[in-house]
Write an enzyme that holds these catalytic residues in place. Structure first.
Site, short mmCIF file in Angstrom:
data_model
loop_
_atom_site.label_atom_id
_atom_site.label_comp_id
_atom_site.label_asym_id
_atom_site.label_seq_id
_atom_site.Cartn_x
_atom_site.Cartn_y
_atom_site.Cartn_z
N ASP A 33 0.01 5.16 0.68
CA ASP A 33 -0.14 6.20 1.70
C ASP A 33 -0.15 5.56 3.09
O ASP A 33 -0.93 4.63 3.34
CB ASP A 33 -1.42 7.00 1.45
CG ASP A 33 -1.34 8.39 2.07
OD1 ASP A 33 -0.23 8.89 2.26
OD2 ASP A 33 -2.40 8.96 2.37
N ASP A 91 0.88 -1.16 0.00
CA ASP A 91 0.00 0.00 0.00
C ASP A 91 0.92 1.22 0.00
O ASP A 91 2.09 1.12 0.41
CB ASP A 91 -0.88 -0.02 1.26
CG ASP A 91 -1.72 1.23 1.39
OD1 ASP A 91 -2.34 1.62 0.38
OD2 ASP A 91 -1.77 1.82 2.48
#
EC number: 3.1.3.41
Lengths: 321, 321
Positions: free
Chosen positions: B31, B29
Protein backbone atom coordinates in the site's frame (compact mmCIF):
# COMPACT_ATOMS: atom_id res chain seq x y z
CA UNK A 1 20.34 13.52 46.36
CA UNK A 2 17.96 14.63 49.10
CA UNK A 3 17.92 12.42 52.19
CA UNK A 4 15.30 9.69 51.85
CA UNK A 5 11.99 10.42 53.54
CA UNK A 6 11.30 8.26 56.59
CA UNK A 7 7.99 7.14 58.06
CA UNK A 8 6.78 6.74 61.62
CA UNK A 9 5.39 3.32 62.43
CA UNK A 10 2.64 3.92 65.01
CA UNK A 11 1.96 0.93 67.25
CA UNK A 12 0.12 2.01 70.42
CA UNK A 13 -2.97 3.87 71.56
CA UNK A 14 -1.13 6.99 72.69
CA UNK A 15 0.56 7.38 69.29
CA UNK A 16 -2.80 6.89 67.54
CA UNK A 17 -4.40 9.43 69.87
CA UNK A 18 -1.70 12.03 69.12
CA UNK A 19 -2.23 11.49 65.37
CA UNK A 20 -5.98 11.95 65.63
CA UNK A 21 -5.54 15.14 67.66
CA UNK A 22 -3.16 16.55 65.04
CA UNK A 23 -5.47 16.33 61.99
CA UNK A 24 -8.97 17.75 61.54
CA UNK A 25 -9.75 16.44 58.07
CA UNK A 26 -9.51 12.71 57.36
CA UNK A 27 -9.52 11.61 53.74
CA UNK A 28 -9.93 7.92 52.97
CA UNK A 29 -9.34 5.67 50.03
CA UNK A 30 -12.06 2.99 50.23
CA UNK A 31 -11.05 -0.41 48.85
CA UNK A 32 -8.16 -1.84 50.87
CA UNK A 33 -8.73 0.68 53.69
CA UNK A 34 -12.41 0.53 54.71
CA UNK A 35 -13.21 -2.74 53.01
CA UNK A 36 -11.67 -5.44 50.88
CA UNK A 37 -14.11 -6.41 48.15
CA UNK A 38 -17.34 -7.03 50.07
CA UNK A 39 -15.75 -7.50 53.51
CA UNK A 40 -15.36 -4.66 56.00
CA UNK A 41 -11.88 -4.20 57.50
CA UNK A 42 -12.41 -5.05 61.21
CA UNK A 43 -12.74 -1.90 63.31
CA UNK A 44 -12.78 0.52 60.35
CA UNK A 45 -16.46 1.38 60.75
CA UNK A 46 -16.00 2.03 64.45
CA UNK A 47 -12.99 4.31 63.84
CA UNK A 48 -15.01 6.37 61.33
CA UNK A 49 -17.80 6.79 63.90
CA UNK A 50 -15.32 7.89 66.58
CA UNK A 51 -13.69 10.43 64.23
CA UNK A 52 -17.12 11.86 63.46
CA UNK A 53 -17.88 12.00 67.18
CA UNK A 54 -14.68 13.96 67.81
CA UNK A 55 -15.74 16.51 65.17
CA UNK A 56 -13.39 15.43 62.39
CA UNK A 57 -14.34 16.08 58.79
CA UNK A 58 -14.57 12.87 56.72
CA UNK A 59 -13.92 12.62 52.95
CA UNK A 60 -13.96 9.49 50.77
CA UNK A 61 -11.76 9.56 47.66
CA UNK A 62 -11.96 6.85 44.98
CA UNK A 63 -10.58 6.53 41.45
CA UNK A 64 -13.55 4.30 40.57
CA UNK A 65 -15.22 6.07 37.64
CA UNK A 66 -17.52 3.23 36.64
CA UNK A 67 -20.09 4.23 39.27
CA UNK A 68 -21.58 7.60 40.13
CA UNK A 69 -21.44 8.91 43.71
CA UNK A 70 -25.04 7.74 44.17
CA UNK A 71 -24.04 4.20 43.19
CA UNK A 72 -20.91 4.27 45.35
CA UNK A 73 -23.05 5.40 48.30
CA UNK A 74 -25.08 2.19 47.91
CA UNK A 75 -21.94 0.21 48.77
CA UNK A 76 -21.53 2.19 52.01
CA UNK A 77 -25.19 1.54 52.86
CA UNK A 78 -24.83 -2.16 52.05
CA UNK A 79 -21.83 -2.49 54.37
CA UNK A 80 -23.48 -0.34 57.07
CA UNK A 81 -20.89 2.45 56.89
CA UNK A 82 -22.32 5.94 57.42
CA UNK A 83 -21.53 8.34 54.57
CA UNK A 84 -23.12 11.26 52.81
CA UNK A 85 -23.02 11.77 49.03
CA UNK A 86 -21.27 15.15 49.59
CA UNK A 87 -18.41 13.33 51.32
CA UNK A 88 -17.70 11.10 48.31
CA UNK A 89 -15.28 12.20 45.57
CA UNK A 90 -14.92 9.82 42.64
CA UNK A 91 -12.73 10.44 39.59
CA UNK A 92 -15.87 10.57 37.39
CA UNK A 93 -17.33 13.36 39.56
CA UNK A 94 -14.02 15.24 39.72
CA UNK A 95 -13.64 14.92 35.93
CA UNK A 96 -17.11 16.39 35.32
CA UNK A 97 -16.38 19.25 37.77
CA UNK A 98 -12.99 19.89 36.11
CA UNK A 99 -14.66 20.16 32.71
CA UNK A 100 -17.36 22.50 34.01
CA UNK A 101 -15.45 24.70 36.46
CA UNK A 102 -11.85 24.71 35.27
CA UNK A 103 -12.31 24.42 31.50
CA UNK A 104 -15.66 26.30 31.41
CA UNK A 105 -16.82 23.69 28.92
CA UNK A 106 -19.44 25.30 26.67
CA UNK A 107 -23.02 24.12 27.09
CA UNK A 108 -23.45 23.69 23.33
CA UNK A 109 -20.53 21.23 23.04
CA UNK A 110 -20.55 17.49 23.76
CA UNK A 111 -18.20 15.07 25.49
CA UNK A 112 -17.40 11.84 23.64
CA UNK A 113 -17.30 9.21 26.40
CA UNK A 114 -15.35 5.98 26.58
CA UNK A 115 -16.76 4.75 29.85
CA UNK A 116 -19.79 3.57 31.76
CA UNK A 117 -22.86 4.98 33.53
CA UNK A 118 -20.78 6.52 36.32
CA UNK A 119 -19.25 9.06 33.96
CA UNK A 120 -22.50 9.76 32.14
CA UNK A 121 -24.45 10.36 35.36
CA UNK A 122 -21.84 12.82 36.69
CA UNK A 123 -21.79 14.70 33.35
CA UNK A 124 -25.61 14.82 33.47
CA UNK A 125 -25.44 16.21 37.01
CA UNK A 126 -23.21 19.06 35.77
CA UNK A 127 -25.47 19.68 32.76
CA UNK A 128 -22.84 18.61 30.24
CA UNK A 129 -23.98 16.97 27.00
CA UNK A 130 -22.36 13.68 26.00
CA UNK A 131 -22.37 10.92 23.38
CA UNK A 132 -20.61 7.55 22.97
CA UNK A 133 -20.37 5.74 26.32
CA UNK A 134 -23.37 3.45 26.74
CA UNK A 135 -25.09 4.72 23.54
CA UNK A 136 -26.34 1.66 21.70
CA UNK A 137 -24.81 2.46 18.30
CA UNK A 138 -21.26 2.53 19.73
CA UNK A 139 -21.67 -0.67 21.78
CA UNK A 140 -21.49 -3.03 18.84
CA UNK A 141 -18.83 -4.96 17.01
CA UNK A 142 -18.40 -3.56 13.51
CA UNK A 143 -18.28 -6.15 10.74
CA UNK A 144 -14.59 -7.15 10.40
CA UNK A 145 -12.67 -4.73 8.13
CA UNK A 146 -15.85 -2.90 7.21
CA UNK A 147 -15.09 0.75 7.87
CA UNK A 148 -18.28 2.08 6.25
CA UNK A 149 -19.75 3.02 9.65
CA UNK A 150 -16.72 5.22 10.27
CA UNK A 151 -16.08 6.63 6.80
CA UNK A 152 -17.14 9.91 5.23
CA UNK A 153 -17.07 11.77 8.53
CA UNK A 154 -19.63 9.43 10.07
CA UNK A 155 -17.12 9.02 12.93
CA UNK A 156 -17.03 12.76 13.55
CA UNK A 157 -19.61 14.74 15.51
CA UNK A 158 -18.43 18.35 15.08
CA UNK A 159 -20.15 19.38 18.31
CA UNK A 160 -17.79 17.15 20.33
CA UNK A 161 -15.32 19.32 22.28
CA UNK A 162 -13.79 16.73 24.61
CA UNK A 163 -13.01 13.04 24.81
CA UNK A 164 -13.31 11.60 28.32
CA UNK A 165 -11.96 8.10 28.87
CA UNK A 166 -12.39 5.87 31.90
CA UNK A 167 -12.95 2.22 32.67
CA UNK A 168 -15.31 0.64 30.12
CA UNK A 169 -16.21 -3.05 29.98
CA UNK A 170 -17.74 -2.36 26.56
CA UNK A 171 -14.62 -0.91 25.02
CA UNK A 172 -14.99 -1.32 21.26
CA UNK A 173 -13.03 -0.49 18.13
CA UNK A 174 -15.78 1.91 17.07
CA UNK A 175 -15.33 3.91 20.31
CA UNK A 176 -11.54 4.01 19.96
CA UNK A 177 -11.79 5.02 16.28
CA UNK A 178 -14.32 7.80 16.96
CA UNK A 179 -12.35 9.14 19.93
CA UNK A 180 -9.18 9.06 17.79
CA UNK A 181 -10.84 11.04 14.99
CA UNK A 182 -12.05 13.75 17.36
CA UNK A 183 -8.67 14.05 19.05
CA UNK A 184 -6.75 14.39 15.78
CA UNK A 185 -8.99 16.69 13.70
CA UNK A 186 -7.48 20.04 12.69
CA UNK A 187 -7.11 22.35 15.70
CA UNK A 188 -8.01 19.58 18.19
CA UNK A 189 -5.11 20.60 20.44
CA UNK A 190 -6.79 23.87 21.42
CA UNK A 191 -9.69 24.56 23.79
CA UNK A 192 -13.31 23.82 22.82
CA UNK A 193 -15.15 27.05 22.13
CA UNK A 194 -18.86 27.81 22.30
CA UNK A 195 -20.62 28.11 18.96
CA UNK A 196 -17.72 26.48 17.13
CA UNK A 197 -17.96 23.45 14.87
CA UNK A 198 -14.96 21.12 15.16
CA UNK A 199 -11.77 22.77 16.43
CA UNK A 200 -10.53 22.22 19.98
CA UNK A 201 -11.06 18.85 21.63
CA UNK A 202 -9.89 18.31 25.21
CA UNK A 203 -8.48 14.91 26.17
CA UNK A 204 -9.31 13.81 29.72
CA UNK A 205 -8.75 10.53 31.57
CA UNK A 206 -10.72 9.93 34.76
CA UNK A 207 -7.70 7.98 36.09
CA UNK A 208 -4.71 6.04 34.84
CA UNK A 209 -4.62 2.95 37.08
CA UNK A 210 -3.02 0.18 35.03
CA UNK A 211 -5.05 -2.45 36.89
CA UNK A 212 -7.71 -2.55 39.58
CA UNK A 213 -8.62 -5.08 42.25
CA UNK A 214 -11.84 -7.11 42.06
CA UNK A 215 -12.66 -10.73 42.77
CA UNK A 216 -10.31 -12.88 40.69
CA UNK A 217 -8.25 -9.79 39.78
CA UNK A 218 -6.25 -7.68 39.34
CA UNK A 219 -7.88 -6.80 36.00
CA UNK A 220 -6.81 -4.28 33.33
CA UNK A 221 -7.86 -0.80 34.50
CA UNK A 222 -8.79 2.58 33.04
CA UNK A 223 -5.17 3.54 32.34
CA UNK A 224 -4.71 0.41 30.24
CA UNK A 225 -7.94 0.92 28.31
CA UNK A 226 -7.04 4.51 27.40
CA UNK A 227 -3.49 3.67 26.27
CA UNK A 228 -4.52 3.03 22.60
CA UNK A 229 -5.60 6.68 22.35
CA UNK A 230 -2.30 7.96 23.77
CA UNK A 231 -0.33 5.66 21.46
CA UNK A 232 -2.33 6.53 18.33
CA UNK A 233 -2.77 10.29 18.87
CA UNK A 234 0.61 11.02 20.57
CA UNK A 235 -1.39 13.46 22.75
CA UNK A 236 -0.89 13.85 26.50
CA UNK A 237 -4.23 13.78 28.33
CA UNK A 238 -5.23 15.61 31.48
CA UNK A 239 -5.51 12.93 34.17
CA UNK A 240 -7.94 13.61 37.02
CA UNK A 241 -7.73 10.74 39.55
CA UNK A 242 -5.11 9.94 42.20
CA UNK A 243 -2.15 10.50 42.23
CA UNK A 244 -2.88 13.47 39.95
CA UNK A 245 -3.86 16.67 41.67
CA UNK A 246 -7.07 17.66 39.86
CA UNK A 247 -8.84 15.33 42.28
CA UNK A 248 -7.42 17.27 45.25
CA UNK A 249 -8.29 20.60 43.61
CA UNK A 250 -11.90 19.43 43.30
CA UNK A 251 -12.02 18.36 46.95
CA UNK A 252 -10.44 21.63 48.14
CA UNK A 253 -12.86 23.71 46.04
CA UNK A 254 -15.77 21.97 47.81
CA UNK A 255 -14.39 21.58 51.33
CA UNK A 256 -12.05 24.58 51.87
CA UNK A 257 -9.70 23.05 54.46
CA UNK A 258 -6.06 23.81 55.29
CA UNK A 259 -3.75 21.22 53.77
CA UNK A 260 -1.67 21.17 56.97
CA UNK A 261 -4.71 19.99 58.94
CA UNK A 262 -5.53 17.10 56.58
CA UNK A 263 -4.35 13.48 56.40
CA UNK A 264 -4.93 10.92 53.65
CA UNK A 265 -5.35 7.24 54.58
CA UNK A 266 -4.56 4.78 51.82
CA UNK A 267 -3.21 1.34 50.96
CA UNK A 268 -1.54 2.03 47.59
CA UNK A 269 1.77 3.85 47.30
CA UNK A 270 1.47 4.74 43.61
CA UNK A 271 -1.99 6.26 43.89
CA UNK A 272 -2.91 7.13 47.51
CA UNK A 273 0.39 7.97 49.19
CA UNK A 274 1.84 9.64 46.10
CA UNK A 275 -1.38 11.70 45.85
CA UNK A 276 -0.96 12.95 49.43
CA UNK A 277 2.79 13.58 49.06
CA UNK A 278 2.35 15.55 45.83
CA UNK A 279 -0.49 17.53 47.42
CA UNK A 280 1.45 18.46 50.58
CA UNK A 281 -0.96 16.70 52.87
CA UNK A 282 0.03 14.11 55.46
CA UNK A 283 -0.29 10.42 54.60
CA UNK A 284 -1.09 7.34 56.65
CA UNK A 285 -0.43 3.98 55.02
CA UNK A 286 -2.35 0.85 56.01
CA UNK A 287 -1.28 -2.72 55.20
CA UNK A 288 -4.77 -4.13 54.52
CA UNK A 289 -4.62 -3.60 50.76
CA UNK A 290 -2.16 -3.65 47.85
CA UNK A 291 1.20 -2.18 48.94
CA UNK A 292 3.52 -3.84 51.45
CA UNK A 293 5.85 -2.66 54.17
CA UNK A 294 8.87 -3.96 52.22
CA UNK A 295 8.15 -1.42 49.47
CA UNK A 296 8.75 1.53 51.81
CA UNK A 297 11.72 0.14 53.73
CA UNK A 298 14.29 -0.47 50.99
CA UNK A 299 16.98 2.08 50.07
CA UNK A 300 15.34 2.65 46.70
CA UNK A 301 11.86 3.36 48.08
CA UNK A 302 10.56 6.30 46.05
CA UNK A 303 7.17 6.84 47.63
CA UNK A 304 7.09 6.80 51.42
CA UNK A 305 4.17 7.76 53.72
CA UNK A 306 4.44 9.94 56.82
CA UNK A 307 2.84 7.31 59.05
CA UNK A 308 2.26 3.57 58.98
CA UNK A 309 -0.30 1.45 60.87
CA UNK A 310 -1.19 -2.16 60.22
CA UNK A 311 -4.89 -1.42 59.79
CA UNK A 312 -7.27 1.49 60.14
CA UNK A 313 -9.01 -0.67 62.76
CA UNK A 314 -5.98 -0.28 65.06
CA UNK A 315 -7.06 3.30 65.77
CA UNK A 316 -10.13 1.90 67.52
CA UNK A 317 -7.84 1.43 70.55
CA UNK A 318 -8.21 5.17 71.20
CA UNK A 319 -11.02 5.47 73.71
CA UNK A 320 -11.14 9.23 74.14
CA UNK A 321 -9.49 12.32 72.73
CA UNK B 1 27.86 12.35 15.94
CA UNK B 2 28.25 10.31 12.74
CA UNK B 3 27.79 12.31 9.51
CA UNK B 4 24.14 12.26 8.44
CA UNK B 5 23.26 9.68 5.83
CA UNK B 6 22.46 11.14 2.42
CA UNK B 7 20.21 9.79 -0.30
CA UNK B 8 20.50 9.77 -4.09
CA UNK B 9 17.55 11.27 -5.89
CA UNK B 10 17.25 9.32 -9.16
CA UNK B 11 15.54 11.24 -11.95
CA UNK B 12 16.34 9.69 -15.33
CA UNK B 13 16.23 6.40 -17.20
CA UNK B 14 19.97 5.75 -17.06
CA UNK B 15 20.02 6.15 -13.27
CA UNK B 16 16.99 3.81 -12.96
CA UNK B 17 18.69 1.29 -15.26
CA UNK B 18 21.88 1.33 -13.18
CA UNK B 19 19.81 0.74 -10.01
CA UNK B 20 17.97 -2.20 -11.53
CA UNK B 21 21.23 -3.75 -12.70
CA UNK B 22 22.72 -3.45 -9.21
CA UNK B 23 20.07 -5.43 -7.30
CA UNK B 24 18.79 -8.95 -7.92
CA UNK B 25 16.12 -9.16 -5.22
CA UNK B 26 13.36 -6.56 -5.11
CA UNK B 27 11.25 -6.38 -1.96
CA UNK B 28 8.10 -4.27 -2.03
CA UNK B 29 5.78 -2.77 0.51
CA UNK B 30 2.32 -2.83 -1.11
CA UNK B 31 0.00 0.00 0.00
CA UNK B 32 1.46 3.35 -1.07
CA UNK B 33 3.95 1.66 -3.43
CA UNK B 34 1.99 -0.69 -5.73
CA UNK B 35 -1.43 0.71 -5.02
CA UNK B 36 -3.19 3.31 -2.95
CA UNK B 37 -6.35 1.83 -1.49
CA UNK B 38 -8.03 0.26 -4.53
CA UNK B 39 -6.15 2.25 -7.18
CA UNK B 40 -2.98 0.98 -8.86
CA UNK B 41 -0.01 3.37 -8.88
CA UNK B 42 0.44 4.17 -12.62
CA UNK B 43 3.23 2.10 -14.14
CA UNK B 44 3.84 -0.03 -11.03
CA UNK B 45 2.38 -3.19 -12.58
CA UNK B 46 4.48 -2.72 -15.75
CA UNK B 47 7.67 -2.24 -13.70
CA UNK B 48 7.00 -5.48 -11.80
CA UNK B 49 6.56 -7.35 -15.09
CA UNK B 50 9.82 -5.91 -16.48
CA UNK B 51 11.73 -6.87 -13.31
CA UNK B 52 10.41 -10.43 -13.61
CA UNK B 53 11.38 -10.47 -17.29
CA UNK B 54 14.94 -9.45 -16.37
CA UNK B 55 15.13 -12.36 -13.91
CA UNK B 56 14.78 -10.39 -10.69
CA UNK B 57 13.36 -12.07 -7.61
CA UNK B 58 10.19 -10.38 -6.33
CA UNK B 59 9.01 -10.33 -2.69
CA UNK B 60 5.99 -8.56 -1.21
CA UNK B 61 6.20 -7.53 2.46
CA UNK B 62 3.18 -6.24 4.40
CA UNK B 63 2.48 -5.61 8.07
CA UNK B 64 -1.21 -6.34 7.45
CA UNK B 65 -2.04 -9.21 9.80
CA UNK B 66 -5.80 -9.08 9.42
CA UNK B 67 -5.66 -11.16 6.24
CA UNK B 68 -3.86 -14.40 5.45
CA UNK B 69 -1.52 -14.61 2.45
CA UNK B 70 -4.34 -16.31 0.51
CA UNK B 71 -6.62 -13.33 1.19
CA UNK B 72 -3.91 -10.80 0.35
CA UNK B 73 -3.30 -12.62 -2.93
CA UNK B 74 -6.92 -11.91 -3.85
CA UNK B 75 -6.13 -8.20 -3.81
CA UNK B 76 -3.29 -8.76 -6.32
CA UNK B 77 -5.64 -10.76 -8.54
CA UNK B 78 -8.34 -8.10 -8.28
CA UNK B 79 -5.92 -5.36 -9.36
CA UNK B 80 -4.40 -7.58 -12.09
CA UNK B 81 -0.92 -7.68 -10.51
CA UNK B 82 0.89 -11.00 -10.94
CA UNK B 83 1.99 -12.56 -7.65
CA UNK B 84 2.48 -15.97 -6.12
CA UNK B 85 1.53 -16.85 -2.54
CA UNK B 86 5.16 -17.82 -1.86
CA UNK B 87 6.24 -14.27 -2.70
CA UNK B 88 3.97 -12.72 -0.04
CA UNK B 89 5.20 -12.19 3.52
CA UNK B 90 2.64 -10.76 5.97
CA UNK B 91 3.28 -10.12 9.65
CA UNK B 92 0.68 -12.79 10.54
CA UNK B 93 2.59 -15.39 8.49
CA UNK B 94 5.97 -14.30 9.85
CA UNK B 95 4.58 -14.43 13.40
CA UNK B 96 3.33 -17.99 12.94
CA UNK B 97 6.69 -19.03 11.43
CA UNK B 98 8.57 -17.32 14.29
CA UNK B 99 6.51 -19.24 16.84
CA UNK B 100 7.04 -22.56 15.04
CA UNK B 101 10.64 -22.32 13.85
CA UNK B 102 12.39 -19.95 16.25
CA UNK B 103 10.52 -20.69 19.50
CA UNK B 104 9.80 -24.36 18.67
CA UNK B 105 6.34 -23.81 20.10
CA UNK B 106 5.09 -27.15 21.47
CA UNK B 107 2.24 -28.82 19.59
CA UNK B 108 0.33 -29.44 22.82
CA UNK B 109 0.22 -25.74 23.72
CA UNK B 110 -2.19 -23.08 22.46
CA UNK B 111 -1.86 -19.47 21.33
CA UNK B 112 -4.36 -17.00 22.79
CA UNK B 113 -5.17 -14.68 19.88
CA UNK B 114 -6.24 -11.05 19.90
CA UNK B 115 -6.75 -10.66 16.18
CA UNK B 116 -8.72 -11.72 13.14
CA UNK B 117 -8.91 -14.58 10.61
CA UNK B 118 -5.53 -13.67 9.08
CA UNK B 119 -3.67 -14.72 12.22
CA UNK B 120 -5.81 -17.82 12.80
CA UNK B 121 -5.36 -19.10 9.25
CA UNK B 122 -1.57 -18.70 9.39
CA UNK B 123 -1.42 -20.48 12.76
CA UNK B 124 -3.58 -23.27 11.28
CA UNK B 125 -1.18 -23.54 8.32
CA UNK B 126 1.73 -24.09 10.75
CA UNK B 127 -0.30 -26.61 12.76
CA UNK B 128 -0.40 -24.43 15.88
CA UNK B 129 -3.45 -24.63 18.16
CA UNK B 130 -5.17 -21.41 19.12
CA UNK B 131 -8.10 -19.94 21.06
CA UNK B 132 -9.61 -16.47 21.53
CA UNK B 133 -9.53 -14.50 18.26
CA UNK B 134 -12.79 -15.02 16.41
CA UNK B 135 -14.10 -17.64 18.91
CA UNK B 136 -17.70 -16.74 19.65
CA UNK B 137 -17.43 -16.75 23.45
CA UNK B 138 -14.76 -14.03 23.46
CA UNK B 139 -16.52 -11.81 20.91
CA UNK B 140 -19.18 -10.55 23.29
CA UNK B 141 -19.62 -7.62 25.61
CA UNK B 142 -19.65 -8.85 29.20
CA UNK B 143 -22.43 -7.45 31.38
CA UNK B 144 -21.04 -4.21 32.87
CA UNK B 145 -19.00 -4.83 36.04
CA UNK B 146 -19.93 -8.51 36.03
CA UNK B 147 -16.64 -10.36 36.29
CA UNK B 148 -18.19 -13.79 36.82
CA UNK B 149 -17.17 -14.93 33.31
CA UNK B 150 -13.56 -14.16 34.23
CA UNK B 151 -13.44 -15.24 37.87
CA UNK B 152 -12.32 -18.48 39.45
CA UNK B 153 -9.75 -19.17 36.75
CA UNK B 154 -12.38 -19.14 33.99
CA UNK B 155 -10.11 -16.60 32.26
CA UNK B 156 -7.18 -19.01 32.31
CA UNK B 157 -6.59 -21.86 29.91
CA UNK B 158 -3.47 -23.56 31.33
CA UNK B 159 -2.59 -24.97 27.90
CA UNK B 160 -2.02 -21.44 26.55
CA UNK B 161 1.71 -20.85 26.01
CA UNK B 162 1.64 -17.60 24.02
CA UNK B 163 -0.45 -14.49 23.51
CA UNK B 164 -0.38 -13.16 19.96
CA UNK B 165 -1.84 -9.72 19.38
CA UNK B 166 -2.58 -8.01 16.08
CA UNK B 167 -5.24 -5.79 14.57
CA UNK B 168 -8.71 -6.79 15.80
CA UNK B 169 -11.93 -4.93 15.00
CA UNK B 170 -13.61 -7.06 17.67
CA UNK B 171 -11.27 -6.10 20.47
CA UNK B 172 -13.16 -6.67 23.71
CA UNK B 173 -12.54 -6.36 27.44
CA UNK B 174 -12.86 -10.13 27.79
CA UNK B 175 -9.99 -10.65 25.32
CA UNK B 176 -7.77 -8.07 27.03
CA UNK B 177 -8.54 -9.55 30.46
CA UNK B 178 -7.83 -13.13 29.38
CA UNK B 179 -4.61 -12.15 27.59
CA UNK B 180 -3.55 -10.18 30.70
CA UNK B 181 -4.16 -13.19 32.98
CA UNK B 182 -2.09 -15.52 30.81
CA UNK B 183 0.77 -13.03 30.54
CA UNK B 184 0.96 -12.43 34.30
CA UNK B 185 0.50 -15.92 35.74
CA UNK B 186 3.44 -17.33 37.78
CA UNK B 187 6.40 -18.14 35.52
CA UNK B 188 4.79 -16.49 32.46
CA UNK B 189 8.08 -14.75 31.62
CA UNK B 190 9.75 -18.03 30.65
CA UNK B 191 9.37 -20.18 27.52
CA UNK B 192 6.31 -22.40 26.98
CA UNK B 193 7.26 -26.04 27.47
CA UNK B 194 5.62 -29.17 26.09
CA UNK B 195 3.56 -31.16 28.55
CA UNK B 196 3.49 -28.30 31.04
CA UNK B 197 0.37 -26.75 32.52
CA UNK B 198 0.62 -22.98 32.96
CA UNK B 199 4.16 -21.63 33.22
CA UNK B 200 5.81 -19.79 30.33
CA UNK B 201 3.69 -17.61 28.09
CA UNK B 202 5.32 -15.82 25.14
CA UNK B 203 4.10 -12.34 24.23
CA UNK B 204 4.10 -11.60 20.50
CA UNK B 205 2.80 -8.66 18.47
CA UNK B 206 2.36 -9.13 14.73
CA UNK B 207 3.28 -5.43 14.29
CA UNK B 208 3.23 -2.17 16.21
CA UNK B 209 1.90 0.36 13.69
CA UNK B 210 0.12 3.06 15.71
CA UNK B 211 -2.29 3.71 12.83
CA UNK B 212 -2.96 2.33 9.37
CA UNK B 213 -4.34 3.83 6.17
CA UNK B 214 -7.78 2.90 4.86
CA UNK B 215 -10.61 4.91 3.32
CA UNK B 216 -11.49 7.71 5.75
CA UNK B 217 -8.39 6.93 7.83
CA UNK B 218 -5.85 6.83 9.29
CA UNK B 219 -7.41 4.53 11.90
CA UNK B 220 -5.95 3.13 15.15
CA UNK B 221 -3.68 0.19 14.26
CA UNK B 222 -2.37 -3.01 15.80
CA UNK B 223 0.24 -1.20 17.92
CA UNK B 224 -2.47 0.91 19.51
CA UNK B 225 -4.76 -2.04 20.18
CA UNK B 226 -1.99 -4.00 21.92
CA UNK B 227 -0.88 -1.08 24.13
CA UNK B 228 -3.30 -1.98 27.01
CA UNK B 229 -1.43 -5.28 27.42
CA UNK B 230 1.98 -3.57 27.54
CA UNK B 231 0.67 -0.98 30.02
CA UNK B 232 -1.06 -3.50 32.29
CA UNK B 233 1.56 -6.29 32.24
CA UNK B 234 4.74 -4.11 32.03
CA UNK B 235 6.07 -6.85 29.71
CA UNK B 236 8.03 -6.15 26.52
CA UNK B 237 6.63 -8.19 23.62
CA UNK B 238 8.49 -9.64 20.65
CA UNK B 239 7.39 -7.57 17.66
CA UNK B 240 7.47 -9.29 14.27
CA UNK B 241 6.50 -6.79 11.54
CA UNK B 242 8.49 -3.95 9.93
CA UNK B 243 10.66 -2.21 11.07
CA UNK B 244 11.48 -5.13 13.39
CA UNK B 245 13.81 -7.75 11.99
CA UNK B 246 11.92 -10.99 12.63
CA UNK B 247 10.08 -10.26 9.39
CA UNK B 248 13.40 -10.11 7.50
CA UNK B 249 14.65 -13.27 9.24
CA UNK B 250 11.52 -15.08 8.00
CA UNK B 251 12.04 -13.86 4.45
CA UNK B 252 15.75 -14.80 4.47
CA UNK B 253 15.00 -18.26 5.85
CA UNK B 254 12.66 -18.87 2.89
CA UNK B 255 14.49 -17.04 0.09
CA UNK B 256 18.23 -17.37 0.94
CA UNK B 257 19.51 -14.24 -0.84
CA UNK B 258 22.56 -12.05 -0.16
CA UNK B 259 21.55 -8.87 1.67
CA UNK B 260 23.93 -6.85 -0.51
CA UNK B 261 21.99 -7.89 -3.62
CA UNK B 262 18.57 -6.87 -2.24
CA UNK B 263 16.66 -3.58 -2.24
CA UNK B 264 13.49 -2.66 -0.37
CA UNK B 265 10.98 -0.29 -1.96
CA UNK B 266 8.69 1.53 0.47
CA UNK B 267 6.74 4.71 1.18
CA UNK B 268 7.00 4.88 4.98
CA UNK B 269 10.18 5.93 6.76
CA UNK B 270 9.27 4.53 10.19
CA UNK B 271 8.37 1.07 8.92
CA UNK B 272 9.76 0.40 5.39
CA UNK B 273 12.96 2.44 5.20
CA UNK B 274 13.89 1.82 8.85
CA UNK B 275 13.32 -1.91 8.22
CA UNK B 276 15.77 -1.90 5.31
CA UNK B 277 18.33 0.27 7.10
CA UNK B 278 18.29 -1.93 10.23
CA UNK B 279 18.56 -5.04 8.06
CA UNK B 280 21.54 -3.80 6.02
CA UNK B 281 19.68 -3.95 2.76
CA UNK B 282 19.40 -1.03 0.33
CA UNK B 283 16.28 1.12 0.40
CA UNK B 284 14.36 3.00 -2.28
CA UNK B 285 11.78 5.51 -1.10
CA UNK B 286 8.77 6.45 -3.23
CA UNK B 287 6.58 9.52 -2.67
CA UNK B 288 3.24 7.91 -3.56
CA UNK B 289 2.33 7.06 0.04
CA UNK B 290 2.70 8.39 3.59
CA UNK B 291 6.16 9.94 4.05
CA UNK B 292 7.30 13.13 2.35
CA UNK B 293 10.55 14.40 0.89
CA UNK B 294 10.73 17.13 3.55
CA UNK B 295 11.09 14.42 6.22
CA UNK B 296 14.40 13.19 4.77
CA UNK B 297 15.91 16.56 3.86
CA UNK B 298 16.04 18.37 7.21
CA UNK B 299 19.13 18.39 9.45
CA UNK B 300 17.30 16.30 12.03
CA UNK B 301 16.20 13.56 9.62
CA UNK B 302 16.76 10.29 11.48
CA UNK B 303 15.68 7.76 8.91
CA UNK B 304 16.99 8.34 5.38
CA UNK B 305 16.76 5.97 2.39
CA UNK B 306 19.61 5.17 0.00
CA UNK B 307 17.61 6.19 -3.06
CA UNK B 308 14.57 8.33 -3.82
CA UNK B 309 12.22 8.27 -6.83
CA UNK B 310 8.88 10.01 -7.15
CA UNK B 311 7.02 6.81 -7.99
CA UNK B 312 7.77 3.17 -8.69
CA UNK B 313 6.15 3.84 -12.08
CA UNK B 314 9.10 6.08 -13.03
CA UNK B 315 11.26 2.98 -13.48
CA UNK B 316 9.04 2.02 -16.42
CA UNK B 317 11.19 4.45 -18.47
CA UNK B 318 13.86 1.72 -18.57
CA UNK B 319 13.30 -0.10 -21.85
CA UNK B 320 16.04 -2.72 -21.64
CA UNK B 321 18.73 -3.83 -19.25
Amino acid sequence: MPPQKTFQHLTDASAYQKLIKQYDVWLFDCDGVLWSGDDLIPGAKEVLEKLRGWGKEIVFVTNNASKSRKEILKKFVKLGVRADETEIFSSSYAAAVYLKKVLNFPSDRKVYVIGMEGIEEELDAEGIQHCGGTAKEDNVFLPPLDFSTLQDDKAIDPSVGAVMCGFDMHLSYIKLAKAYKHLTRPGADGPAKAGEVGGGCHFILTNDDSTFPARGGPWPGAGSLSSPLLFATKRQPTIIGKPHQHMLDTILAAKHFERSKAIFVGDRLDTDIDFANRGDIASLMVLTGISTRAEIEGDGAEIVPDYLVESLGDLDQVKEL
